[in-house]
Design an enzyme around this catalytic site. Structure first.
Site, PDB file in Angstrom:
ATOM      1  CB  SER A   1      -0.864   0.036   1.277  1.00  0.00           C
ATOM      2  OG  SER A   1      -1.731  -1.065   1.331  1.00  0.00           O
TER       3      SER A   1
ATOM      4  CB  SER B   1      -1.831  -1.571  -3.629  1.00  0.00           C
ATOM      5  OG  SER B   1      -0.785  -0.800  -3.099  1.00  0.00           O
TER       6      SER B   1
ATOM      7  CG  ASP C   1      -1.944   2.300  -3.517  1.00  0.00           C
ATOM      8  OD1 ASP C   1      -1.139   2.136  -2.581  1.00  0.00           O
ATOM      9  OD2 ASP C   1      -1.956   1.583  -4.520  1.00  0.00           O
TER      10      ASP C   1
END
Lengths: 355, 355, 355, 355
Positions: C231, C269, C271
């Site tokens: 991340s 991830s 993000d």
């Protein structure tokens, strides 16, 4: 007759003086209707946020997409930049491009726009393909411009007019409808108006009375009427100084107004709300002078009364569109107006009408 | 008494056998309530999509944010990945972290989850700070686990229970409510259930009757009650095999159910809808075997009856929460239950109740 | 060593004096790191928009979700209301609730917040489960408060510190990184700073040089490294007076900075970009006096230089996090720092470093 | 010359055999270019997901809006229903309505569509108003249909062709570009192709080399070039069986490809990504037989290699558009092609080109 002519009240807030979107100062509405032979029943409705050059003096705006099965043009730019730069046009599904083209040419040719190379036309639509030969795409650029030219700050026509000429709602003749609310001074004193193009299904309720159920005319009620599709275009105007974020929240509340009339926002419905503020405190000039722009906006905490107004005015505008529409014979058959002789008894039974 | 006990019907679709979210096969609901001294009135409600290990057998899900003034946890992952991997917990605003912590520990410690390093707890909340000493954060991890352990596929309690112990709706005592719809076989035959935690304002309508207006108790009705804030958490379960996109559309329709009870989704309201499908045809295993996953889903065109069901069941669940709630004295005073002696006459006047 | 110490420049805009998020006047950053035995390598980083009571003096803010496989808390309220009311905390995935709880208690107990019943804690996270015994949830409320108390307007530490203690990026040791840009006066003269917690994968690029490819260390490069997950948390601060709509657009540009380092924003991830403005011209008081609030904002047309600054500063902050991180032995093994002896030759080969 | 002709490689994944969007089986691309006199330099590019009746055999699709300052038509319906029902047309800003009108008529008139009353034309655009007399709206319906009729599964032309005839990128001549990636079998073996219409600004990077900075030609580099506006249209096709949710995630990654070429997605840029899957496993028939539809989809966990492919192919397609474009004299002056005599030395200096 409109709802108020029958002494039916929707909600708890007072209306504006005309009970129309044009109660919001400066807002203009114009129609152009097309009836031709047996099968052309369509039209155009134009809403102008103000009487000036809208491209040069943009208004903050937002579009809320209730259900995106529709062809509304211009949504992404309004959402990104937070403003509206053209008149809003409502028309039929297969004439959206005609309307866009007309709005673009109208804007390119306006005085002061000689160096404009990009125009975001905002055009909404519903499908009037039952009453209208929609595949014929009968509307012309001129029809669109006529609607813009006809636009006035006076009270607007409702029912079978303009973009509402060929629409159908809850199995009855739909059309254009409008309503407004005026907040008490203690809640800001703002005016908010709504105009709708109603063309959708569900189980009709009128001021809470279950009319569709009582008349046994509603979506999925039998095999012959297994469909609730259609669309609802909603335009919300207010003189409250709102930024685009709070206009989007306001637009979302107008969407709730559909529910109160019994709409179910079916899979095939294109339900969009366009909201804008006419306040000069938030006006967006094409070219801002200096590095920053000064604004004055309603803070989040004071938005709720406006939300309530948007829900009420939308519900009433939709109902007005039905009450004002008239039986229409068109391309694929006839659609009856709301049968008052059956509806009024239901309204009496449910305490909406009193003697 | 629930609405149906008074022969009040909402909408046109038939209910499931219990008229509860647990009509959707496999769905379990559990409560844990906390009453302590004069000022603690709060609790927890847990909704489990199925009886197995939810992390290992995720369900497709979506979250629709009606108004994001709230602390619901877990929304971004549900929206991104389209699934739910834990029980859903509803509780009070300032105990969201307690609930998250409990759900995370519950999941980490479940058999088969020994190698899990990341858990997306989905926790909703409303603010019960009038009846409950919310700043005291009185709920513990154990209370949360108790709600999960109590979960059952039987009928669920309503009113002053679990997450609804201290809530207030339309100025009356709110709480937990539930309802369901069972579509006719010709429309898919699916069951859809809704559970709500009601804690919001507006102008109460009961089956269309303008109760709030008649009782003169509604938001902005006078200077003493200038506030419509609060929140509504809505959980929608269905056995229809839906992907996350259509679950999100379904969740949006549940939001419309708020409007039909008179809710205005005020600025301060945190209104969230969590929708999931229990169908094994769309179950999402933690580890998919092979390169692709086979699904069977309801196509767009057949969604509308489910939309109608979601609106109806949400409206009825909210009303059940009010009808089942009881007058409660708490931290800052007393909130009366819906005053039946005043409400029933209004319902009679508006034709909702017949003799 | 940071990038600039090696005379590596990213982009074309000048940096602020410290080349750190704290170049934005008033912004404070604090860390708290936890190293215990062989397997605890984690920590906390706190970012404060200003030194006052943030709940009482909120800042306009936005959150952009690049990929929502993450547990960031508080996003829906920031998006709805357009502001931030607490310090931002970054930490590990399974201690998000600890951080939220600490922030809530911190806010409830601040002078002037005695009547606060609802707090929207904004907490971001990445998963440091390789180096850290994350299932042990080792961080405490006190660790969180320490990070807040440590917060200073001075230059911030980078690499293995706070929330970056146990993170891994591109297969190398990641961590906390920061950078800033100062626009020339002709473009507004604003300062923009970024802080990142880097913990993601892809194919590392340093100032355009394909370092990951040359070192043959990148996602999907062989069966042993078939994973790009992780991340990236990004915090963007600016003194430009921006409303939440333009802050969201700014946040979206920071997301592009990930791409320039070779990140691919993989499925796993989380993000997120949190952006806020420190300008007093757009500050949001808890209680607005009067009916409207006066603002001064940067218009759309002047946003592009800020967009460029956000991309550049994010790219540089991520690279700084890698350059400043150190080889770390932890729970499941050792993660090497960027091997300068291999990286510098690649940078020379690709003209990034000159002699 | 394309990038690969110069032995420049982008990323780490192998290309398809033509390194073009038409590597995705069934995808067809056609152009129609218009050069007239001194000032008309424009055109049309059509992308067809397959060779059949697209309205009857829709493909799952998504549109990601990178920056919505643009007039892309059809986004809301694609987002709502998750599919595409027409060819995609790219053209200039002020001929979007012409393209829509052509696509609508094309669809209405296709065999089998006799009862179609609603068509969602998807048309993207960029503004070629420097080289082209865009206010003249010179393209006709016929030009649009010609592009559709020209569509072929063969390799596509690039540079000054079709919708790329008059576009400008990074201050140089832009145009149409394409590229593709073929995943190794171990990662699914799927093919993904991208086609772009490049017309935007920033600081050009070629395979990481800072060409714009070295040539001192970039946005905001001096008072003469204080603008980075323009747009980028990106079309992503893949034979991987993806549902609309994962197609939207894929589209978002293509957006990251812009950043790698140095694009900054400026305020005035209309950056949209349209992604679709050609796989028959997810094809969406106009009328689904039965109550449910069977699908086979790539699960979330296996998406990351496709994400990587989308980023790489987009970067390369944009660069191809620049490398293949030619110096053009038009309406307001001349735009030079990428000056290879200056660019190649920079690429050598930065190790991108080797001898």
């Amino acid at each position: 007759q409109r709802l108020r002519d029958l002494d039916i009240e929707i909600g708890v807030l007072p209306t504006g003086s005309m009970n129309a979107i044009t109660d919001v100062e400066g807002v203009k509405v114009g129609h152009s209707s097309l009836i031709k032979g047996d099968s052309v029943r369509t039209g155009v409705t134009a809403i102008l946020p103000h009487g000036g050059n809208i491209f040069q003096q943009k208004v903050p705006a937002a579009i809320y997409i209730g259900n995106g099965f529709g062809k509304l043009a211009g949504s992404s730019q309004v959402q990104e930049l937070g403003n509206l730069e053209t008149p809003i046009i409502l028309t039929n599904t297969l004439n959206v491009t005609t309307a866009m083209d007309a709005v673009i040419k109208y804007t390119l040719n306006q005085d002061g726009n000689e160096n404009v190379y990009s125009v975001n036309a905002v055009v909404g639509e519903t499908n009037d393909g039952f009453l209208n030969d929609i595949r014929g795409q009968h509307l012309t650029n001129e029809d669109m411009l006529t609607a813009i030219e006809n636009a006035t700050t006076e009270n607007t026509e409702e029912g079978n007019v303009g973009a509402g000429m060929g629409t159908v709602a809850f199995g009855f003749k739909g059309g254009v409808g409008t309503a407004s609310r005026k907040l008490p001074e203690s809640l800001g004193g703002y005016t908010l108006g709504v105009l709708v193009q109603s063309n959708f299904g569900g189980v009709l309720e009128i001021a809470g009375a279950p009319v569709g159920r009582e008349l046994q005319q509603f979506s999925f009620s039998d095999r012959l009427m297994n469909n609730a599709d259609g669309s609802c275009m909603i335009v919300v105007a207010t003189d409250a100084p709102l930024d685009s974020r709070n206009l989007e929240r306001l637009a979302k509340r107008a969407f709730l107004g559909i529910a109160k009339t019994g709409g179910i926002v079916s899979n095939g419905s294109g339900d969009y709300v366009i909201a804008f503020s006419t306040s000069e405190k938030v006006r967006v000039p094409y070219r801002v002078e200096g590095d920053t722009q000064s604004l004055e906006v309603v803070p989040n905490d004071l938005m709720s009364p406006l939300f309530m107004a948007a829900i009420e005015a939308t519900e009433e505008a939709i109902l007005n569109s039905l009450f004002m529409a008239e039986t229409t014979k068109g391309h694929h058959g006839t659609i009856e107006a709301l049968p008052m002789e059956k509806v009024l008894p239901v309204l009496r039974e449910y305490g909406v009408l009193r003697d």
